[in-house]
Design an enzyme around this catalytic site. Structure first.
Site, PDB file in Angstrom:
ATOM      1  N   LYS A 135      12.907   5.871  -4.376  1.00 45.07           N
ATOM      2  CA  LYS A 135      12.770   4.452  -3.800  1.00 45.07           C
ATOM      3  C   LYS A 135      11.757   3.323  -4.369  1.00 45.07           C
ATOM      4  O   LYS A 135      12.010   2.361  -4.932  1.00 45.07           O
ATOM      5  CB  LYS A 135      12.656   4.406  -2.188  1.00 45.07           C
TER       6      LYS A 135
ATOM      7  N   ARG B 269      12.130   3.161   9.427  1.00 45.19           N
ATOM      8  CA  ARG B 269      12.137   4.627   9.497  1.00 45.19           C
ATOM      9  C   ARG B 269      12.506   5.268  10.603  1.00 45.19           C
ATOM     10  O   ARG B 269      12.644   6.342  10.699  1.00 45.19           O
ATOM     11  CB  ARG B 269      10.904   5.324   9.248  1.00 45.19           C
TER      12      ARG B 269
ATOM     13  N   ARG C 228       5.093  14.693  -8.387  1.00 43.49           N
ATOM     14  CA  ARG C 228       4.570  13.254  -8.399  1.00 43.49           C
ATOM     15  C   ARG C 228       3.026  13.180  -8.675  1.00 43.49           C
ATOM     16  O   ARG C 228       2.403  13.863  -7.994  1.00 43.49           O
ATOM     17  CB  ARG C 228       4.844  12.624  -7.049  1.00 43.49           C
TER      18      ARG C 228
ATOM     19  N   ARG D 127      -0.908  12.962  -4.416  1.00 45.44           N
ATOM     20  CA  ARG D 127      -1.221  12.680  -2.981  1.00 45.44           C
ATOM     21  C   ARG D 127      -1.201  13.702  -2.134  1.00 45.44           C
ATOM     22  O   ARG D 127      -0.773  14.892  -2.269  1.00 45.44           O
ATOM     23  CB  ARG D 127       0.041  11.649  -2.608  1.00 45.44           C
TER      24      ARG D 127
ATOM     25  N   ARG E 273       7.657  16.392   6.366  1.00 47.25           N
ATOM     26  CA  ARG E 273       7.972  15.000   6.338  1.00 47.25           C
ATOM     27  C   ARG E 273       9.402  14.927   5.921  1.00 47.25           C
ATOM     28  O   ARG E 273      10.247  14.205   6.462  1.00 47.25           O
ATOM     29  CB  ARG E 273       7.316  14.252   4.724  1.00 47.25           C
TER      30      ARG E 273
HETATM   31  P1  ADP Z   1       9.779   7.344  -3.014  1.00 42.81           P
HETATM   32  O1  ADP Z   1       9.299   6.131  -2.921  1.00 42.81           O
HETATM   33  O2  ADP Z   1      11.289   7.634  -2.571  1.00 42.81           O
HETATM   34  O3  ADP Z   1       9.114   8.474  -2.145  1.00 42.81           O
HETATM   35  P2  ADP Z   1       9.368   8.040  -5.970  1.00 42.81           P
HETATM   36  O4  ADP Z   1       9.868   6.777  -6.407  1.00 42.81           O
HETATM   37  O5  ADP Z   1       7.835   7.744  -5.658  1.00 42.81           O
HETATM   38  O6  ADP Z   1      10.009   8.247  -4.497  1.00 42.81           O
HETATM   39  O7  ADP Z   1       9.714   8.990  -6.695  1.00 42.81           O
HETATM   40  C1  ADP Z   1       9.153  10.744  -6.501  1.00 42.81           C
HETATM   41  C2  ADP Z   1       8.675  10.966  -7.720  1.00 42.81           C
HETATM   42  O8  ADP Z   1       9.930  11.416  -8.476  1.00 42.81           O
HETATM   43  C3  ADP Z   1       8.028  10.256  -8.754  1.00 42.81           C
HETATM   44  O9  ADP Z   1       6.832  11.401  -9.257  1.00 42.81           O
HETATM   45  C4  ADP Z   1       8.778   9.687  -9.657  1.00 42.81           C
HETATM   46  O10 ADP Z   1       8.182   9.523 -10.925  1.00 42.81           O
HETATM   47  C5  ADP Z   1       9.936  10.769  -9.664  1.00 42.81           C
HETATM   48  N1  ADP Z   1      11.439  10.136  -9.837  1.00 42.81           N
HETATM   49  C6  ADP Z   1      11.834   8.984  -9.311  1.00 42.81           C
HETATM   50  N2  ADP Z   1      13.216   8.699  -9.707  1.00 42.81           N
HETATM   51  C7  ADP Z   1      13.426   9.724 -10.430  1.00 42.81           C
HETATM   52  C8  ADP Z   1      14.633  10.218 -11.187  1.00 42.81           C
HETATM   53  N3  ADP Z   1      15.632   9.396 -10.888  1.00 42.81           N
HETATM   54  N4  ADP Z   1      14.580  11.356 -11.846  1.00 42.81           N
HETATM   55  C9  ADP Z   1      13.456  12.247 -12.055  1.00 42.81           C
HETATM   56  N5  ADP Z   1      12.254  11.714 -11.176  1.00 42.81           N
HETATM   57  C10 ADP Z   1      12.116  10.634 -10.765  1.00 42.81           C
HETATM   58  P1  AMP Z   2       5.654   7.014   1.988  1.00 40.93           P
HETATM   59  O1  AMP Z   2       4.746   6.307   0.975  1.00 40.93           O
HETATM   60  O2  AMP Z   2       7.108   6.104   2.136  1.00 40.93           O
HETATM   61  O3  AMP Z   2       6.061   8.108   1.630  1.00 40.93           O
HETATM   62  O4  AMP Z   2       5.040   6.889   3.384  1.00 40.93           O
HETATM   63  C1  AMP Z   2       3.698   7.546   3.488  1.00 40.93           C
HETATM   64  C2  AMP Z   2       3.524   8.001   5.004  1.00 40.93           C
HETATM   65  O5  AMP Z   2       3.113   6.768   5.585  1.00 40.93           O
HETATM   66  C3  AMP Z   2       4.585   8.602   5.675  1.00 40.93           C
HETATM   67  O6  AMP Z   2       4.581   9.731   5.723  1.00 40.93           O
HETATM   68  C4  AMP Z   2       4.253   7.796   7.314  1.00 40.93           C
HETATM   69  O7  AMP Z   2       3.166   8.529   7.891  1.00 40.93           O
HETATM   70  C5  AMP Z   2       3.665   6.524   6.984  1.00 40.93           C
HETATM   71  N1  AMP Z   2       4.663   5.386   6.775  1.00 40.93           N
HETATM   72  C6  AMP Z   2       5.309   4.823   5.989  1.00 40.93           C
HETATM   73  N2  AMP Z   2       6.229   3.865   6.081  1.00 40.93           N
HETATM   74  C7  AMP Z   2       6.470   4.305   7.386  1.00 40.93           C
HETATM   75  C8  AMP Z   2       7.132   3.506   8.460  1.00 40.93           C
HETATM   76  N3  AMP Z   2       8.129   2.660   8.262  1.00 40.93           N
HETATM   77  N4  AMP Z   2       7.046   4.351   9.741  1.00 40.93           N
HETATM   78  C9  AMP Z   2       6.284   4.938  10.236  1.00 40.93           C
HETATM   79  N5  AMP Z   2       5.337   5.548   9.273  1.00 40.93           N
HETATM   80  C10 AMP Z   2       5.507   5.239   8.059  1.00 40.93           C
END
Ligand code: ADP
Ligand code: AMP
Length: 211
Positions: free
Chosen positions: A13, A85, A124, A157, A168
């Site tokens: 995302k 969420r 990641r 992270r 998660r």
């Molecule tokens: P989210 O915001 O949904 O948690 P991220 O955008 O941070 O996910 O993506 C999670 C990981 O996967 C990152 O390391 C990113 O570089 C990688 N990634 C994102 N989209 C793709 C894809 N289409 N194919 C492979 N890897 C991806």
């Molecule tokens: P994310 O970067 O979206 O994976 O979020 C990292 C962490 O932040 C999550 O595991 C939650 O602990 C917190 N968080 C992010 N967005 C929300 C939300 N909309 N509601 C509650 N917790 C959140």
């Protein structure tokens, strides 16, 4: 146009939201990014949120809703990434937008199987300084473990480590997945096959949002 990006952690995302928001001139609101910044700066919000984030739990709805009220631009034009969420957050968002004469226009569900999510999360790497996101295999930086944009050493992270990832995913299933039906009932949910590579997902995303 107000868009919501919905899907499990690691679905891609943030990667897509960064790019699409720039191309369309929308504001990218990632609650996860805002919370991590708050934790780093030890603000009152950060101090309250940290323990939940470390465990992979959701931060309480009242804190998140207050945060969104604060960062929402009055004229809209937002990509919400990682928010809402919970059903309570989704209802609060609907109310907030309707007070301003707006609505959620489209919800994009980033559809990916669990094994893909686990592989994406475990590889990641993020820049602790500018927030850029990489993947060791699928989106590596030009030089090993160093941010292309600002030269800082990349980190993993804490909540991307295996123990927290499992929780998660469980939290997503229990508390966030019910939003799929919530938005389906409103007729605004679009399913996107997010298991393809970054470029293909982006092309399909642009098509479904009509960009
Ligand atoms: P989210 O915001 O949904 O948690 P991220 O955008 O941070 O996910 O993506 C999670 C990981 O996967 C990152 O390391 C990113 O570089 C990688 N990634 C994102 N989209 C793709 C894809 N289409 N194919 C492979 N890897 C991806
Ligand atoms: P994310 O970067 O979206 O994976 O979020 C990292 C962490 O932040 C999550 O595991 C939650 O602990 C917190 N968080 C992010 N967005 C929300 C939300 N909309 N509601 C509650 N917790 C959140």
């Amino acid at each position: 146009m107000n868009l919501v990006f919905l899907g499990p952690p690691g679905a891609g995302k943030g990667t897509q939201a960064k790019r699409l928001s720039q191309e369309l001139g929308l504001k990218h609101i990632s609650t996860g990014d805002i919370l991590r910044e708050a934790v780093k700066n030890q603000t009152p919000l950060g101090k309250k949120a940290k323990e939940y984030m470390d465990r992979g739990e959701l931060v309480p709805d009242d804190l998140i809703i207050a945060l969104i009220e604060e960062v929402m631009p009055p004229e809209g034009g937002v990509i919400f990434d990682g928010f809402p969420r919970t059903i309570a957050q989704a209802k609060a968002l609907d109310e907030m937008l309707s007070r301003k004469g707006m609505k959620v226009d489209k919800v994009i569900l980033f559809d990916v199987p669990d094994e893909v999510v686990v592989e994406r999360l475990s590889g990641r790497r993020v820049c602790p300084s500018c927030g850029a996101v990489y993947h060791v295999k699928f989106n590596p930086p030009k030089s090993d473990e160093i941010c292309d944009k600002c030269g800082t050493k990349l980190i993993q992270r804490e909540d991307d480590k295996e123990k927290v990832v499992r929780n998660r995913l469980e939290v997503y299933r229990k508390q966030t997945a019910p939003l799929i039906e919530y938005y389906e009932d409103k007729g605004i949910l679009i399913r996107l096959d997010a298991s393809k590579d970054i470029e293909e997902v982006y092309r399909e995303l642009k098509r479904v949002v009509g960009a």
